[in-house]
Design an enzyme around this catalytic site. Structure first.
Site, PDB file in Angstrom:
ATOM      1  N   HIS A 141       0.836  -1.201   0.000  1.00 48.93           N
ATOM      2  CA  HIS A 141       0.000   0.000   0.000  1.00 48.93           C
ATOM      3  C   HIS A 141       0.872   1.252   0.000  1.00 48.93           C
ATOM      4  CE1 HIS A 141       0.583   1.260   4.285  1.00 48.93           C
ATOM      5  NE2 HIS A 141       0.891  -0.028   4.428  1.00 48.93           N
ATOM      6  N   HIS A 143       0.860   5.790  -1.547  1.00 51.57           N
ATOM      7  CA  HIS A 143       0.300   6.841  -2.399  1.00 51.57           C
ATOM      8  C   HIS A 143       1.061   6.878  -3.728  1.00 51.57           C
ATOM      9  CE1 HIS A 143      -2.179   8.051   0.860  1.00 51.57           C
ATOM     10  NE2 HIS A 143      -1.219   8.587   1.580  1.00 51.57           N
TER      11      HIS A 143
END
Length: 357
Positions: A141, A143
């Protein structure tokens, strides 16, 4: 303090102000150095943890070639999380479940939170994800923008998942987050800390932090690493983002219906998410992160932003994602007595030939 200031000569007052300014700069510099030291320490710890895992696997195999990874344990999920879409709440669930369900969780920490990787980093990342046996099954995970693994000539593609949010609500949350932080790490100094201007005041004065261009984020995150993806207002980027959502993502939920998203994931991928729905409903960590001091925008502010072509395109993508998620949900769950429940398997095999003796 006021009396003391009035009795001080002007030169002394000026020196006091300058001394205070210098002291503040020194403190700011120390805080920045501490942040940099913390980041270096985190990277060192991460490298050490990886080395320990690989050493244990090597010792267990006794130097022999490791056996093939079972199909169910060869899975990799990438959650290229869009900022301020309840991504921390969802990721915390993965961290809570990883030991019990026996999978690995890895945070993709990019320099300065840049969502676009260099070409050489793309190659490294793809190689890591596809060949790093010690980290399978894995849940990555971070951005980062969508990355198409198929163009790197590797075997096996990861499954992508994501969550989107109403564009204006997401921007308002991010605006206040940069100024006041949240209750997840309340002591952390934020980039815009000290700026007390409300979102309404920012829009009214034409501020850069609330400009329509700041809405342009969810489309490029789904569009990917093509330069046109980051051209605010691009219709091509919109269509590419829609294509990727439908064809490259297993499931894309919405912040406003996060529990339903988690429930469907648990039904589809119990290897990772068994127990996730109950954890979300009863656990404390999943509800930790709330932006503080957030004030809802006025109707006038919303109307002004909605005049922008950028909002219209971003909102079209959000509405597209919402409609698709609701379609998936309608075929996956049913409501009974105000509660949602997952549908049982609705297909089976018959007329299987040749018959076995």
């Amino acid at each position: 303090m006021g009396l003391l200031r009035s009795t001080m000569p002007p030169k002394i007052q000026l020196l006091a102000v300058l001394a205070f300014g210098v002291a503040m700069l020194v403190i700011e510099n120390q805080i920045q150095r501490l942040d940099e030291s913390r980041a270096k320490l985190e990277r060192t710890i991460a490298r050490h943890e990886v080395a320990e895992v690989e050493l244990r696997r090597s010792e267990d195999s006794g130097g022999r070639n490791p056996p093939p990874v079972p199909e169910n344990d060869d899975m990799v999920i990438i959650y290229n999380r869009v900022p301020k879409t309840a991504s921390t709440s969802f990721t915390n669930i993965a961290y809570d479940l990883c030991s019990k369900n026996r999978f690995h969780v890895l945070h993709i920490n990019t320099t300065k939170n840049n969502p676009v990787m260099s070409l050489q980093d793309q190659v490294r990342f793809v190689r890591n994800v596809t060949t790093w046996r010690e980290m399978k099954p894995g849940f990555y995970h971070g951005h980062v923008a969508y990355l198409d693994f198929s163009k790197f000539a590797v075997k096996g593609k990861p499954m992508y998942i994501n969550v989107v949010r109403d564009p204006i609500e997401r921007l308002v949350s991010y605006y206040y987050f940069l100024r006041f932080g949240d209750d997840y790490r309340p002591g952390l100094r934020r980039r815009k800390q000290g700026d007390k201007k409300t979102f309404d005041e920012c829009v009214s004065s034409g501020g850069s932090d609330c400009a329509p261009e700041k809405l342009w984020l969810q489309i490029p995150f789904f569009c990917g690493h093509h330069s046109e993806c980051w051209n605010a207002g691009s219709k091509w980027a919109l269509e590419q983002a829609k294509y990727n959502l439908v064809n490259e993502y297993l499931l894309v939920g919405v912040t406003e219906e996060l529990e339903d998203f988690i429930m469907i994931l648990e039904a589809a991928l119990p290897r990772f998410f068994k127990g996730a729905t109950e954890l979300y409903r009863t656990g404390k960590r999943s509800h930790l992160r709330k932006t503080t001091e957030k004030k809802p925008p006025t109707k006038e502010t919303i109307a002004k932003l909605q005049q922008s072509d950028i909002w219209k395109i971003e909102n079209e993508f959000y509405e597209f994602a919402l409609e698709h998620f609701q379609f998936v949900r309608a075929h996956a769950v049913r409501e009974k007595d105000g509660e949602l429940y997952v549908l049982a398997q609705s297909f089976f095999y018959e007329k299987i030939y040749p018959k076995l003796n």
